[in-house]
Enzyme design. Structure first.
Site, PDB file in Angstrom:
ATOM      1  N   LYS B  77       8.910  -5.304   2.727  1.00 34.12           N
ATOM      2  CA  LYS B  77       9.713  -4.618   3.740  1.00 34.12           C
ATOM      3  C   LYS B  77      10.234  -5.673   4.706  1.00 34.12           C
ATOM      4  O   LYS B  77       9.481  -6.592   5.069  1.00 34.12           O
ATOM      5  CB  LYS B  77       8.812  -3.610   4.471  1.00 34.12           C
ATOM      6  CG  LYS B  77       9.519  -2.710   5.479  1.00 34.12           C
ATOM      7  CD  LYS B  77       8.523  -1.709   6.060  1.00 34.12           C
ATOM      8  CE  LYS B  77       9.183  -0.675   6.960  1.00 34.12           C
ATOM      9  NZ  LYS B  77       8.249   0.371   7.389  1.00 34.12           N
ATOM     10  N   SER B 152       9.685   5.118   6.868  1.00 37.40           N
ATOM     11  CA  SER B 152      10.676   4.077   7.028  1.00 37.40           C
ATOM     12  C   SER B 152      10.655   3.032   5.916  1.00 37.40           C
ATOM     13  O   SER B 152      11.607   2.259   5.801  1.00 37.40           O
ATOM     14  CB  SER B 152      10.476   3.392   8.381  1.00 37.40           C
ATOM     15  OG  SER B 152       9.233   2.708   8.420  1.00 37.40           O
ATOM     16  N   SER B 176       4.874   5.974   7.395  1.00 32.12           N
ATOM     17  CA  SER B 176       6.039   5.277   6.833  1.00 32.12           C
ATOM     18  C   SER B 176       5.858   4.681   5.451  1.00 32.12           C
ATOM     19  O   SER B 176       6.840   4.272   4.831  1.00 32.12           O
ATOM     20  CB  SER B 176       6.517   4.183   7.784  1.00 32.12           C
ATOM     21  OG  SER B 176       7.349   4.730   8.765  1.00 32.12           O
TER      22      SER B 176
END
Lengths: 103, 483
Positions: B77, B152, B176
């Site tokens: 990420k 996310s 997330s």
């Protein structure tokens, strides 16, 4: 709770974010909806309850600073050049901004 | 949709048997990543990865395959700092930010010999649950491109689901990693808060953020997690789990385990999620677990507590983006205050601005006691609910989200979006660990849309969580829970 565009503007000033007039109206209505929903918390009886800020803070055994300080040893750190590498503007090894002081 | 040809551990076995080379694995990963079908990546590092792959092949030829992650293509990420490579947090404010050092996660995985394919798309600064709040555009769900991948860590989920990386490290502040795993039919692990160092992870909410892996199944996750679970002196809230880490999955069983079902969550999910939960419960019972009812009476306040506390921490953490030291600078400012305000106004997206303002409000004089402090006290009550629940069960089984993946681009009310986190947030507030996994109807192709559940273990019991999750996964796959 009533969140006016004026209050929103004040909050944005504190947060150092510039808002246009239209934006302060938009964010006022968004914040009002969210903050109003938070009012459900006022119904919860929290008398005598300690706040919980971090889920580890009850477990002091994990934190070295509760058992004394760590050894005072110099460790490697980033060079000035590395630190300045991402700066938008640099001069003489320092962060540079425009001159704002009036003569 | 393309799918993973094989799992991480299967790729590892092929490397060991010399049936495939690291360079072949890497080229395969890039052949999918470069199609860019789901907008899963912000940056790809093909030349670097291929050069590393060649070196790794040479090392393997000389000394053999060292560990399960050696030579395995993976992604990160884009909030994890990587030395001399761009890290953007999917924000215009960090569009060209090149980190001068590796954070804990990147450094650890480099030491393990894993190969970084690229940096995954996300909601800006990890704030969102659809992965539509990105300066680089929305991530699409590889199971159905008309739906969101979840957020996310949406890019992390899409990368693993499309088959361009064997695992990704995302983060979980309020769900997330678990939500995107749930929407994309994958398995994810949110460790006990503190179990993975946050050093070099761009901060959103320091008291909740936790680096969290996503992969195809529990065994793959276990291999990744073992590398990451260790104390790091560079993060003051980093801890070593009791026993030092995870024990082997061998001997994992559901037999005699007490699994709690949360009474307060009943009737709060869509019929398809309800059905998934019911089948997971039955699978656990079939494996020999006992189902008990538990209560989390304050969990219904978790969304309010979270959206007060997380933005409060974010308002402090994001104060560093001032246009002076690094990142975006507005060139039209006429004084220093304007430089701050215009740089921030022009580079943060609307959701980030909203949360910074929410946090600034909750911490400001006159509102602090009624909002921030009140939320922190209710957080304590949620923690106590869990303590009570875990006194009558070993693990808790809960839904991940009320619904399955929703359509990309549909108009949604902010409060409805925040409610997506209803079942995931309580875990973060109390600092517990959880593993989210797909359920039976999806695994066996009855549902096209992914459904899943999460198993929650109390703080520091990550090792036991892995074992019971592995046993449940086998039961859900119809392989029987006995290992």
């Amino acid at each position: 709770m009533k969140i006016t565009p004026e209050l929103t503007q004040k909050i944005a000033d504190l947060a150092q974010i510039q808002l246009t007039e239209d934006e302060s109206i938009y964010y006022a209505s968004e914040l009002a909806k969210i903050i109003t929903s938070f009012e459900e918390l006022s119904k919860v009886n929290t008398e005598g309850i300690d706040p919980l800020i971090n889920p580890l803070f009850d477990h002091k055994e994990f934190f070295a600073h509760y058992q004394g300080t760590r050894p005072d040893e110099v460790q490697e750190s980033l060079s000035t050049q590395q630190v300045l590498k991402n700066a938008p503007s640099v001069e003489s090894g320092q962060f540079k901004i425009n001159s704002f002081v009036e003569e | 949709m393309s799918t993973l040809k094989r799992s991480l551990l299967e790729a590892h076995a092929l490397l060991k048997e010399k049936k495939i080379s690291v360079q072949e694995l890497t080229r395969e990963a890039f052949s999918v990543a470069k199609l860019n079908e789901h907008n899963a990546y912000i940056s790809l590092f093909e030349d670097l990865a291929l050069a590393e792959a060649q070196k790794t092949d040479d090392l393997i030829a000389r000394d053999g395959v060292k560990g399960p992650l050696m030579g395995i293509p993976y992604s990160l990420k884009d909030i994890f700092l990587t030395e001399n490579l761009r890290t953007t947090a999917a924000s215009k404010s960090l569009l060209n930010f090149i980190s001068p050092y590796d954070g804990f996660v990147a450094k650890t995985l480099k030491e393990e010999g894993a190969l970084l394919v690229g940096k995954n798309n996300l909601d800006e600064f990890a704030m969102g649950s659809t992965n539509e709040n990105s300066a680089f555009g929305a991530v699409l769900n590889p199971l159905d491109k008309k739906t969101v991948a979840g957020g996310s860590s949406g890019g992390s989920a899409a990368a693993v689901a499309e088959g361009s990386s064997y695992f990704s490290i995302g983060s979980d502040t309020g769900g997330s990693i678990r939500l995107p795993a749930n929407f994309c039919g994958l398995t994810s692990y949110k460790p006990t808060y503190g179990a993975v160092s946050r050093f070099g992870q761009i901060a959103f909410s320091s008291g909740l953020d936790q680096a969290s892996p996503i992969a195809r199944d529990v065994s793959d996750l276990h291999a990744v997690a073992q590398a990451l679970l260790k104390k790091d002196p560079k993060d003051n809230t980093s801890i070593a789990l009791p026993g030092g880490g995870l024990s082997s999955l061998e001997g994992a069983s559901l037999k005699g385990k007490k699994i709690g079902i949360v009474k307060d969550y009943e009737g709060k999910v869509s019929p398809v999620v309800e059905e998934a939960l019911k089948k997971a419960k039955e699978a656990a019972q079939k494996g020999g677990a006992e189902i008990v009812e538990v209560e989390l009476p304050h969990a219904k306040y978790a969304v309010s507590v979270y959206y007060l506390m997380a933005p409060s921490e974010a308002s402090g953490n994001l104060a560093r983006y001032d246009g002076v030291h690094y990142g975006y600078r507005c060139q039209d400012a006429e004084n220093i205050e304007e430089l701050y305000k215009m740089s921030r106004a022009n580079s943060f997206g609307p959701e980030v601005k909203k949360r910074i303002m929410l946090g600034t409000f909750a911490l400001s004089v006159g509102y602090f006691d009624a909002f921030y402090q009140k939320a922190a006290k209710v957080r304590r009550l949620i923690q106590r609910d869990f303590q009570k629940a875990f006194s009558s069960c070993d693990f808790i089984m809960a839904p991940v989200c009320q619904n399955t993946a929703f359509e990309v681009g549909a108009k949604r009310e902010t409060l409805d979006l925040y409610m997506n986190d209803l079942f995931t947030i309580p875990v973060n507030l109390a600092g517990h660990s959880a593993i989210a996994m797909p359920t039976e109807d999806f695994i066996h192709g009855k549902n096209k849309k992914a459904t899943g559940i999460q198993l929650i273990a109390s703080q520091f019991h990550d090792s036991e969580l892995f074992k019971v999750s592995y046993a449940l996964e086998r039961e859900l796959q119809g392989k029987g829970s006995k290992v």
